[in-house]
Design a protein around this motif. Sequence first.
Motif, PDB file in Angstrom:
ATOM      1  N   GLN A  16       0.827  -1.211   0.000  1.00 56.26           N
ATOM      2  CA  GLN A  16       0.000   0.000   0.000  1.00 56.26           C
ATOM      3  C   GLN A  16       0.861   1.260   0.000  1.00 56.26           C
ATOM      4  OE1 GLN A  16      -2.519  -0.551   3.423  1.00 56.26           O
ATOM      5  NE2 GLN A  16      -3.724  -2.172   2.451  1.00 56.26           N
ATOM      6  N   ARG A  17       2.047   1.154   0.554  1.00 55.67           N
ATOM      7  CA  ARG A  17       2.960   2.307   0.598  1.00 55.67           C
ATOM      8  C   ARG A  17       3.802   2.432  -0.675  1.00 55.67           C
ATOM      9  NH1 ARG A  17       5.376   2.150   6.835  1.00 55.67           N
ATOM     10  NH2 ARG A  17       3.403   2.621   7.882  1.00 55.67           N
ATOM     11  N   GLY A  18       3.550   1.575  -1.658  1.00 52.59           N
ATOM     12  CA  GLY A  18       4.221   1.721  -2.944  1.00 52.59           C
ATOM     13  C   GLY A  18       5.443   0.870  -3.159  1.00 52.59           C
ATOM     14  N   LEU A  19       5.650  -0.152  -2.322  1.00 53.85           N
ATOM     15  CA  LEU A  19       6.860  -0.962  -2.443  1.00 53.85           C
ATOM     16  C   LEU A  19       7.001  -1.580  -3.830  1.00 53.85           C
ATOM     17  CD1 LEU A  19       9.364  -2.453  -1.398  1.00 53.85           C
ATOM     18  CD2 LEU A  19       7.835  -4.233  -0.507  1.00 53.85           C
ATOM     19  N   TYR A  20       5.948  -2.189  -4.338  1.00 57.08           N
ATOM     20  CA  TYR A  20       6.072  -2.909  -5.606  1.00 57.08           C
ATOM     21  C   TYR A  20       6.237  -1.957  -6.790  1.00 57.08           C
ATOM     22  CZ  TYR A  20       5.352  -7.354  -3.317  1.00 57.08           C
ATOM     23  OH  TYR A  20       5.516  -8.466  -2.514  1.00 57.08           O
ATOM     24  N   ASP A  21       5.669  -0.769  -6.690  1.00 50.64           N
ATOM     25  CA  ASP A  21       5.909   0.244  -7.730  1.00 50.64           C
ATOM     26  C   ASP A  21       7.384   0.626  -7.750  1.00 50.64           C
ATOM     27  OD1 ASP A  21       3.219   0.316  -8.437  1.00 50.64           O
ATOM     28  OD2 ASP A  21       2.765   1.919  -7.015  1.00 50.64           O
ATOM     29  N   TRP A  22       7.958   0.780  -6.565  1.00 46.95           N
ATOM     30  CA  TRP A  22       9.377   1.132  -6.470  1.00 46.95           C
ATOM     31  C   TRP A  22      10.254  -0.014  -6.969  1.00 46.95           C
ATOM     32  CZ3 TRP A  22      13.271  -1.024  -3.275  1.00 46.95           C
ATOM     33  CH2 TRP A  22      14.488  -0.336  -3.298  1.00 46.95           C
ATOM     34  N   LEU A  23       9.948  -1.233  -6.561  1.00 48.49           N
ATOM     35  CA  LEU A  23      10.747  -2.386  -6.988  1.00 48.49           C
ATOM     36  C   LEU A  23      10.753  -2.540  -8.500  1.00 48.49           C
ATOM     37  CD1 LEU A  23       9.759  -5.061  -4.306  1.00 48.49           C
ATOM     38  CD2 LEU A  23      12.004  -3.982  -4.585  1.00 48.49           C
ATOM     39  N   VAL A  47      -0.333  -8.148  -7.604  1.00 46.83           N
ATOM     40  CA  VAL A  47       0.673  -7.205  -7.125  1.00 46.83           C
ATOM     41  C   VAL A  47       1.820  -7.933  -6.439  1.00 46.83           C
ATOM     42  CG1 VAL A  47      -0.327  -6.773  -4.836  1.00 46.83           C
ATOM     43  CG2 VAL A  47       1.025  -4.989  -5.944  1.00 46.83           C
ATOM     44  N   PHE A  48       1.530  -9.091  -5.822  1.00 49.61           N
ATOM     45  CA  PHE A  48       2.560  -9.850  -5.111  1.00 49.61           C
ATOM     46  C   PHE A  48       3.301 -10.825  -6.023  1.00 49.61           C
ATOM     47  CE2 PHE A  48      -0.837  -8.942  -1.949  1.00 49.61           C
ATOM     48  CZ  PHE A  48      -0.126  -7.999  -1.214  1.00 49.61           C
ATOM     49  N   HIS A  49       2.983 -10.782  -7.304  1.00 56.38           N
ATOM     50  CA  HIS A  49       3.640 -11.623  -8.308  1.00 56.38           C
ATOM     51  C   HIS A  49       4.065 -10.742  -9.482  1.00 56.38           C
ATOM     52  CE1 HIS A  49       2.406 -15.509  -6.457  1.00 56.38           C
ATOM     53  NE2 HIS A  49       1.470 -14.735  -5.951  1.00 56.38           N
ATOM     54  N   PRO A  50       5.051  -9.864  -9.254  1.00 56.40           N
ATOM     55  CA  PRO A  50       5.444  -8.897 -10.286  1.00 56.40           C
ATOM     56  C   PRO A  50       5.921  -9.566 -11.570  1.00 56.40           C
ATOM     57  CG  PRO A  50       7.024  -8.924  -8.467  1.00 56.40           C
ATOM     58  CD  PRO A  50       5.860  -9.730  -8.024  1.00 56.40           C
ATOM     59  N   GLU A  51       5.573  -8.926 -12.665  1.00 57.26           N
ATOM     60  CA  GLU A  51       5.926  -9.453 -13.979  1.00 57.26           C
ATOM     61  C   GLU A  51       7.436  -9.599 -14.116  1.00 57.26           C
ATOM     62  OE1 GLU A  51       5.154  -8.441 -18.727  1.00 57.26           O
ATOM     63  OE2 GLU A  51       4.332  -7.139 -17.154  1.00 57.26           O
ATOM     64  N   VAL A  68       8.827 -15.129   4.875  1.00 59.86           N
ATOM     65  CA  VAL A  68       9.820 -14.533   3.977  1.00 59.86           C
ATOM     66  C   VAL A  68       9.441 -14.820   2.525  1.00 59.86           C
ATOM     67  CG1 VAL A  68      11.728 -14.642   5.628  1.00 59.86           C
ATOM     68  CG2 VAL A  68      11.278 -16.601   4.141  1.00 59.86           C
ATOM     69  N   ALA A  69      10.065 -14.065   1.623  1.00 60.28           N
ATOM     70  CA  ALA A  69       9.818 -14.251   0.188  1.00 60.28           C
ATOM     71  C   ALA A  69      11.106 -14.017  -0.585  1.00 60.28           C
ATOM     72  CB  ALA A  69       8.747 -13.277  -0.310  1.00 60.28           C
ATOM     73  N   ILE A  70      11.187 -14.639  -1.761  1.00 57.49           N
ATOM     74  CA  ILE A  70      12.257 -14.362  -2.719  1.00 57.49           C
ATOM     75  C   ILE A  70      11.630 -14.226  -4.096  1.00 57.49           C
ATOM     76  CG2 ILE A  70      14.383 -15.153  -3.829  1.00 57.49           C
ATOM     77  CD1 ILE A  70      15.074 -16.733  -1.366  1.00 57.49           C
ATOM     78  N   TYR A  71      12.020 -13.176  -4.805  1.00 57.51           N
ATOM     79  CA  TYR A  71      11.668 -12.989  -6.211  1.00 57.51           C
ATOM     80  C   TYR A  71      12.947 -13.119  -7.029  1.00 57.51           C
ATOM     81  CZ  TYR A  71       7.299 -10.971  -4.454  1.00 57.51           C
ATOM     82  OH  TYR A  71       6.095 -10.777  -3.816  1.00 57.51           O
TER      83      TYR A  71
END
Length: 257
Positions: A16-23, A47-51, A68-71
């Motif tokens: 919600q704070r824009g993390l995925y937009d920044w990533l 949103v939690f599975h970025p292209e 935890v997560a890894i992309y």
Amino acid sequence: MRIINLSVDGIHQAAQRGLYDWLAEQDADIICLQDLRALEYELDHQVFHPEGYNAYFFDSGVKHYNGVAIYSRKMPKALIYGFGFASGVDMEGRYLQIDFEKISIGSLLAPSAMSASESQEVKMKFYDDLQAHLVKISRKRRDYVFCGNWAMAHKSRDVMNAARHEGDVGFLPHERSWLNQLFTQLEYTDAFRKVNSDDDEYSWFPETESGDADGWRTDFQVISNNLANRVEYATIYKKQQFSSHQPVIIDYDLEIE
């Protein structure tokens, strides 16, 4: 190769704070997130599975607690969930690892011992077991990058107003001694400090009742000594606030095979 790690204090809030937009703008090869506070089935939104990334999660089995997560842009050859400590204490934190041909990259959330549900005894048992694990894997013909929230700071320059915090959990003498041993005897390197010697670099600003917080550097990328000369650039991103932690960005002269 660019690796970013961040402890998010809850993945939904960080999104919600824009993390995925920044990533999406960072061109990272691998992203390691900690403290998701969500179960994997709660992360089915796109949103939690970025292209362009393969997404892997390891939750706690308990709602609103760790995880935890890894992309990764490249598909790993193997996944490892947890360290497999005989004591079972690694489940008090979380660890997920992806393996490639010659390198392994892990996302680590260590027990902090800063809440009522976590004890200092459990935390140090975790680190004792981790030390034995690191010694064992150092014999393998493989390099490692351990990214995460280690829940402790190393040296005085890694804590704002360090003298004020010498008796605080996360900066206790035996915790600092453990990190000293990691970086001087166990053949591992603090990748950030390999190229960045600035004193005012902090990755965590714990919440306080007054609203004023001293910064700590508790988020590391710990690497095999073989990779030490491959570190090209390291910074802590400070322009946006996605959680009480800040993203650690490190570039390596490496290609994943």
